[in-house]
Motif scaffolding. Structure first.
Motif, short mmCIF file in Angstrom:
data_model
loop_
_atom_site.label_atom_id
_atom_site.label_comp_id
_atom_site.label_asym_id
_atom_site.label_seq_id
_atom_site.Cartn_x
_atom_site.Cartn_y
_atom_site.Cartn_z
N MET A 293 -6.49 -0.77 -3.33
CA MET A 293 -5.36 -1.68 -3.11
C MET A 293 -5.35 -2.29 -1.72
O MET A 293 -4.56 -3.19 -1.44
CB MET A 293 -4.03 -0.96 -3.34
N VAL A 294 -6.22 -1.82 -0.83
CA VAL A 294 -6.22 -2.32 0.54
C VAL A 294 -6.58 -3.81 0.54
O VAL A 294 -7.63 -4.22 0.01
CB VAL A 294 -7.22 -1.53 1.41
N GLY A 295 -5.70 -4.61 1.11
CA GLY A 295 -5.92 -6.05 1.20
C GLY A 295 -5.60 -6.84 -0.06
O GLY A 295 -5.72 -8.06 -0.06
N VAL A 296 -5.18 -6.17 -1.12
CA VAL A 296 -4.88 -6.86 -2.38
C VAL A 296 -3.47 -7.44 -2.32
O VAL A 296 -2.51 -6.74 -2.01
CB VAL A 296 -5.01 -5.91 -3.59
N ARG A 297 -3.34 -8.72 -2.63
CA ARG A 297 -2.03 -9.36 -2.69
C ARG A 297 -1.46 -9.23 -4.10
O ARG A 297 -2.16 -9.47 -5.07
CB ARG A 297 -2.16 -10.85 -2.33
N VAL A 298 -0.22 -8.86 -4.18
CA VAL A 298 0.43 -8.75 -5.49
C VAL A 298 1.56 -9.77 -5.56
O VAL A 298 2.18 -10.10 -4.53
CB VAL A 298 0.97 -7.32 -5.72
N PRO A 299 1.85 -10.31 -6.73
CA PRO A 299 2.88 -11.36 -6.86
C PRO A 299 4.23 -10.93 -6.29
O PRO A 299 4.75 -9.87 -6.62
CB PRO A 299 2.97 -11.56 -8.38
N GLY A 300 4.75 -11.78 -5.40
CA GLY A 300 6.05 -11.52 -4.81
C GLY A 300 6.10 -10.33 -3.90
O GLY A 300 7.19 -9.90 -3.49
N ASP A 301 4.94 -9.76 -3.54
CA ASP A 301 4.88 -8.53 -2.74
C ASP A 301 5.68 -7.40 -3.38
O ASP A 301 6.25 -6.54 -2.69
CB ASP A 301 5.39 -8.78 -1.30
N VAL A 302 5.73 -7.40 -4.71
CA VAL A 302 6.43 -6.34 -5.43
C VAL A 302 5.41 -5.33 -5.95
O VAL A 302 4.52 -5.67 -6.73
CB VAL A 302 7.25 -6.91 -6.61
#
Length: 501
Positions: free
Chosen positions: A158-167
């Motif tokens: 998960m390091v550096g992975v962007r997730v929608p809306g930072d949720v």
């Protein structure tokens, strides 16, 4: 290190003697010495809604209440509302015992809970984003880096992975208790795959079917929106550019302890219930196998742990997961709810730092207090725990469901000695907390209506905003004197009534 303190002020306990004799009815022998009672708790002015519930309940005949309870249990079996206890070879599928006396929260109490849960979920999401990206919280020394980066639930993928809306935490269950003064406190967070919401909704259905004379005319907040809100949340966090997202609920299968809930929630949302064999990844995109061919999938509500999701990324022996799912997720082609690696946030050792994390990220004092926690990985915390084992609750940081804990005041000397050896062998696996005198609620027992300890798990959904289901799962320790409310340890549940006014 935090030390247990006496909680004050402590209101005088209220027994049935506080109820006018003419209205005591089935509460005539009810007593709650030394505990805060959810229904018979007021020393001054009883809120009208609670007074109405109490007066109506007082008019019930115990035999009639037992008959309705038997009817409820039969209906639960017929409807298949069960859970699995893996450690019990004699009884695989069980119903969650249902108590017909509801747990009631006033509008003011619920407003406090609602605001506190929303604040906590916001801080959890900010914390997870930070530790998988900039790591400001670690560099600033707010929480020990080793506690996070060496945590078994920390997910390097998960390091550096962007997730929608930072949720990261889309579905959260926050376990709350009340102490002697009636103060709500957070016992723990459930940010991975919290379960139990199906019982909240089914308990309400059961109550309205079998106790309409108790519920009639009461200003109850509805719990019927949950399925709609859950689907809306999962659509809101679908990958960018998807206008009509396909949502699925990903289950480990029929032998999972919460399979009933998986079926229930898929039905409530109106989405497919799938297993690993139903999904396939092609060109880093996820598809569902259907009779009409492959169909794109955009949001996955997954009800299995990280390590089983993808044999290419985690456990190569997993037969439950989907090869390539994690890479599709990392590329932003599908959303997983909850996100990978959220287990760091509900770790019992990280829990001890939540008040600091709320102040750090939000600049606010916690609305909901935490139970004071000693971290046995720290020298001072271990020394204090070893010196006070008979006064503390000691928990393994990675367990749930009430497994592996020790309630010192209820343990034998042999049990204390055995647990001491476990602590010394692996102190980093344990935390300790003072024993909190959990609030009690009137509960139907074989000998009549008696006080039993309860907790509360409100469920929060986070997409563009956070919404908290009005009420939650009220679990009740059915064994007299027990503080363990988990269903796997013999607990039951109650319908949780939140008053609209």
């Amino acid at each position: 290190m935090n030390r247990p303190v006496l909680q004050s002020p402590i209101p005088s306990p209220i027994s049935a003697a506080a109820v006018p004799a003419a209205k005591a009815g089935m509460f005539a022998a009810y007593d709650t010495p030394d505990f805060f009672c959810e229904l018979m708790r007021r020393t001054d002015e009883m809120p009208p809604s609670l007074q109405t519930v109490r007066d109506r309940l007082a008019g019930f005949d115990l035999d009639e209440l037992r008959h309705r309870t038997s009817t409820a249990e039969a209906q639960l079996y017929r409807l298949g509302i069960t859970f699995t206890v893996y450690s019990d070879r004699e009884a695989i599928d069980r119903i969650l015992p249902f108590d017909m006396i509801p747990r009631v929260l006033t509008a003011t109490e619920w407003d406090h809970i609602d605001r506190g849960v929303q604040q906590r979920v916001k801080a959890l999401n900010l914390f997870l984003r930070d530790i998988y990206h900039e790591r400001h919280v670690l560099r600033d020394g707010i929480i020990p880096a080793d506690l996070v980066l060496n945590n078994p639930n920390y997910c390097e993928a998960m390091v550096g992975v962007r997730v929608p809306g930072d949720v990261y935490v889309h579905i959260n269950g926050t376990d709350l208790i009340r102490d002697r003064s009636g103060r709500f406190m957070v016992l723990e967070d459930n940010a991975r795959t919290p379960s139990g919401v199906s019982y909240v909704i089914e308990n309400r259905h059961m109550m309205l079917r079998l106790m309409p004379d108790l519920a009639s005319g009461m200003p109850l907040r509805s719990v019927e929106e949950y399925g709609l809100k859950l689907h809306q949340t999962l659509c809101e966090v679908a990958p960018e550019g998807v206008t009509d997202p396909q949502v699925v609920l990903f289950s480990p299968g029929i032998y999972n302890s919460a399979y009933f809930e998986h079926v229930f929630l898929a039905r409530e949302m109106g989405v497919p219930l799938v297993e690993g064999k139903d999904l396939i990844v092609e060109n880093h995109r996820v598809y569902m196998r259907t009779v009409a061919g492959l169909r794109p999938v955009h949001s996955i509500y997954r009800r299995l742990n990280d390590e089983y999701l993808d044999p290419l990324a985690f456990n190569p022996d997993s037969m439950l997961g989907v090869p390539g799912l994690v890479e599709a997720y990392r590329r932003g082609n599908v959303t997983l709810a909850n996100a990978l690696g959220t287990g760091v946030a509900d770790d019992k050792a990280v829990y001890a730092y939540m008040p600091r994390l709320i102040r750090y990220y939000l600049g606010e004092d916690p609305i909901l207090d935490s139970v004071q926690t000693n971290i046995c990985a720290e020298e001072e915390g271990l020394a204090y725990t070893l010196a006070n084992m008979d006064k503390l609750v000691i928990k393994p940081v990675g367990e749930s469901g009430g497994y592996g804990l020790l309630i010192g005041s209820q343990a034998t000397q042999t049990e204390l000695d055995e647990f001491r050896a476990k602590l010394l062998e692996d102190p980093s696996n344990y935390i300790s907390q003072p024993v909190i005198d959990l609030s009690v609620s009137p509960t139907l027992c074989p000998s009549g209506v008696e006080a039993r300890h309860v907790d509360l798990r409100p469920f929060a959904l986070t997409g563009k905003n956070t919404w908290v289901l009005p009420g939650g799962l009220s679990r009740v320790a059915l064994r007299k004197g027990s503080l363990v409310v988990n269903s796997s340890q013999g607990g039951g549940s109650k319908d949780t009534w939140v008053m609209a006014r």
